[in-house]
Scaffold this motif. Structure first.
Motif, PDB file in Angstrom:
ATOM      1  N   UNK A  50       0.881  -1.158   0.000  1.00 27.02           N
ATOM      2  CA  UNK A  50       0.000   0.000   0.000  1.00 27.02           C
ATOM      3  C   UNK A  50       0.917   1.205   0.000  1.00 27.02           C
ATOM      4  N   UNK A  51       0.470   2.314   0.582  1.00 23.14           N
ATOM      5  CA  UNK A  51       1.302   3.508   0.633  1.00 23.14           C
ATOM      6  C   UNK A  51       1.236   4.146   2.012  1.00 23.14           C
ATOM      7  N   UNK A  52       2.419   4.438   2.580  1.00 29.51           N
ATOM      8  CA  UNK A  52       2.504   5.246   3.792  1.00 29.51           C
ATOM      9  C   UNK A  52       2.631   6.696   3.366  1.00 29.51           C
ATOM     10  N   UNK A  53       1.821   7.551   3.970  1.00 31.05           N
ATOM     11  CA  UNK A  53       1.910   8.992   3.757  1.00 31.05           C
ATOM     12  C   UNK A  53       2.420   9.614   5.056  1.00 31.05           C
ATOM     13  N   UNK A  54       3.498  10.352   4.971  1.00 37.32           N
ATOM     14  CA  UNK A  54       4.022  11.111   6.100  1.00 37.32           C
ATOM     15  C   UNK A  54       3.665  12.562   5.809  1.00 37.32           C
ATOM     16  N   UNK A  55       2.781  13.130   6.647  1.00 42.42           N
ATOM     17  CA  UNK A  55       2.164  14.415   6.318  1.00 42.42           C
ATOM     18  C   UNK A  55       2.400  15.431   7.434  1.00 42.42           C
ATOM     19  N   UNK A  56       2.870  16.630   7.056  1.00 44.30           N
ATOM     20  CA  UNK A  56       2.972  17.740   8.006  1.00 44.30           C
ATOM     21  C   UNK A  56       1.620  18.445   7.983  1.00 44.30           C
ATOM     22  N   UNK A  57       1.025  18.596   9.172  1.00 44.59           N
ATOM     23  CA  UNK A  57      -0.325  19.141   9.270  1.00 44.59           C
ATOM     24  C   UNK A  57      -0.342  20.307  10.252  1.00 44.59           C
ATOM     25  N   UNK A  58      -0.853  21.443   9.793  1.00 42.87           N
ATOM     26  CA  UNK A  58      -1.015  22.624  10.655  1.00 42.87           C
ATOM     27  C   UNK A  58      -2.234  22.392  11.537  1.00 42.87           C
ATOM     28  N   UNK A  59      -2.059  22.572  12.875  1.00 40.57           N
ATOM     29  CA  UNK A  59      -3.166  22.331  13.805  1.00 40.57           C
ATOM     30  C   UNK A  59      -3.648  23.611  14.491  1.00 40.57           C
ATOM     31  N   UNK A  60      -3.134  24.752  14.065  1.00 39.11           N
ATOM     32  CA  UNK A  60      -3.544  26.025  14.660  1.00 39.11           C
ATOM     33  C   UNK A  60      -2.357  26.739  15.282  1.00 39.11           C
ATOM     34  N   UNK A  61      -2.509  28.032  15.495  1.00 42.21           N
ATOM     35  CA  UNK A  61      -1.412  28.882  15.970  1.00 42.21           C
ATOM     36  C   UNK A  61      -0.211  28.620  15.065  1.00 42.21           C
ATOM     37  N   UNK A  62       0.945  28.410  15.626  1.00 40.50           N
ATOM     38  CA  UNK A  62       2.119  28.068  14.823  1.00 40.50           C
ATOM     39  C   UNK A  62       2.514  26.623  15.074  1.00 40.50           C
ATOM     40  N   UNK A  63       1.539  25.759  15.315  1.00 46.59           N
ATOM     41  CA  UNK A  63       1.804  24.368  15.674  1.00 46.59           C
ATOM     42  C   UNK A  63       1.501  23.428  14.514  1.00 46.59           C
ATOM     43  N   UNK A  64       2.344  22.412  14.408  1.00 48.87           N
ATOM     44  CA  UNK A  64       2.196  21.381  13.389  1.00 48.87           C
ATOM     45  C   UNK A  64       2.367  20.023  14.042  1.00 48.87           C
ATOM     46  N   UNK A  65       1.808  18.999  13.423  1.00 51.24           N
ATOM     47  CA  UNK A  65       2.068  17.608  13.791  1.00 51.24           C
ATOM     48  C   UNK A  65       2.456  16.866  12.519  1.00 51.24           C
ATOM     49  N   UNK A  66       3.117  15.749  12.692  1.00 58.26           N
ATOM     50  CA  UNK A  66       3.401  14.859  11.565  1.00 58.26           C
ATOM     51  C   UNK A  66       2.518  13.638  11.732  1.00 58.26           C
ATOM     52  N   UNK A  67       1.832  13.268  10.669  1.00 58.24           N
ATOM     53  CA  UNK A  67       0.965  12.093  10.679  1.00 58.24           C
ATOM     54  C   UNK A  67       1.566  11.019   9.787  1.00 58.24           C
ATOM     55  N   UNK A  68       1.380   9.785  10.196  1.00 55.47           N
ATOM     56  CA  UNK A  68       1.695   8.641   9.344  1.00 55.47           C
ATOM     57  C   UNK A  68       0.360   7.990   9.021  1.00 55.47           C
ATOM     58  N   UNK A  69      -0.036   8.095   7.769  1.00 56.22           N
ATOM     59  CA  UNK A  69      -1.319   7.556   7.299  1.00 56.22           C
ATOM     60  C   UNK A  69      -1.021   6.428   6.323  1.00 56.22           C
ATOM     61  N   UNK A  70      -1.668   5.290   6.535  1.00 53.22           N
ATOM     62  CA  UNK A  70      -1.475   4.142   5.654  1.00 53.22           C
ATOM     63  C   UNK A  70      -2.709   3.970   4.782  1.00 53.22           C
ATOM     64  N   UNK A  71      -2.481   3.889   3.474  1.00 54.56           N
ATOM     65  CA  UNK A  71      -3.571   3.620   2.528  1.00 54.56           C
ATOM     66  C   UNK A  71      -3.269   2.297   1.846  1.00 54.56           C
ATOM     67  N   UNK A  72      -4.114   1.321   2.095  1.00 58.07           N
ATOM     68  CA  UNK A  72      -3.964  -0.007   1.506  1.00 58.07           C
ATOM     69  C   UNK A  72      -4.359   0.061   0.034  1.00 58.07           C
ATOM     70  N   UNK A  73      -3.834  -0.872  -0.756  1.00 54.23           N
ATOM     71  CA  UNK A  73      -4.186  -0.930  -2.178  1.00 54.23           C
ATOM     72  C   UNK A  73      -5.696  -1.057  -2.390  1.00 54.23           C
ATOM     73  N   UNK A  74      -6.404  -1.631  -1.399  1.00 51.95           N
ATOM     74  CA  UNK A  74      -7.860  -1.777  -1.508  1.00 51.95           C
ATOM     75  C   UNK A  74      -8.585  -0.447  -1.347  1.00 51.95           C
ATOM     76  N   UNK A  75      -7.866   0.572  -0.833  1.00 55.16           N
ATOM     77  CA  UNK A  75      -8.470   1.886  -0.627  1.00 55.16           C
ATOM     78  C   UNK A  75      -8.733   2.217   0.828  1.00 55.16           C
ATOM     79  N   UNK A  76      -8.637   1.228   1.729  1.00 52.72           N
ATOM     80  CA  UNK A  76      -8.865   1.524   3.148  1.00 52.72           C
ATOM     81  C   UNK A  76      -7.737   2.413   3.676  1.00 52.72           C
TER      82      UNK A  76
END
Length: 105
Positions: A50-76
């Motif tokens: 599948x695919x791992x997505x490593x994403x920088x996400x703004x959460x407000x103010x000057x704060x960010x988090x990094x997310x690891x999102x997995x998308x399986x080939x099936x779409x889940x």
């Protein structure tokens, strides 16, 4: 891109923002608080079973988090990790990199 490695960092696309929206409730539960916003700014991918997505996400103010999102080939889609600097957030310029955290045990 190396086989199994991550590609170069890119600006977030509408597809990546849609992935963030799909895991929004899990992100909020992991952070233990509601974020003012969840806006993807940049991402890297890694092709696995599948695919791992490593994403920088703004959460407000000057704060960010990094997310690891997995998308399986099936779409889940599943949230596999959140790097958040003890809720102080990570820096807007902190490099996105692979991290091995699976919050779904």
């Amino acid at each position: 891109m190396l086989c199994g490695g991550t590609n170069t960092e890119q600006e977030a696309t509408p597809e990546v923002q849609a992935l963030v929206e799909q895991v929004k409730e899990d992100v909020i539960a992991t952070l233990g608080q509601t974020a003012a916003t969840l806006e993807a700014s940049h991402f890297k991918t890694q092709v696995v079973a599948g695919t791992n997505y490593f994403v920088r996400v703004h959460i407000g103010d000057d704060k960010y988090v990094h997310l690891r999102i997995y998308k399986h080939f099936s779409g889940s889609v599943e949230l596999h990790g959140v790097r958040h600097g003890e809720l102080g957030g990570v820096g807007a310029q902190e490099e996105l990199e692979y991290f091995d955290q699976n919050i779904k045990k």
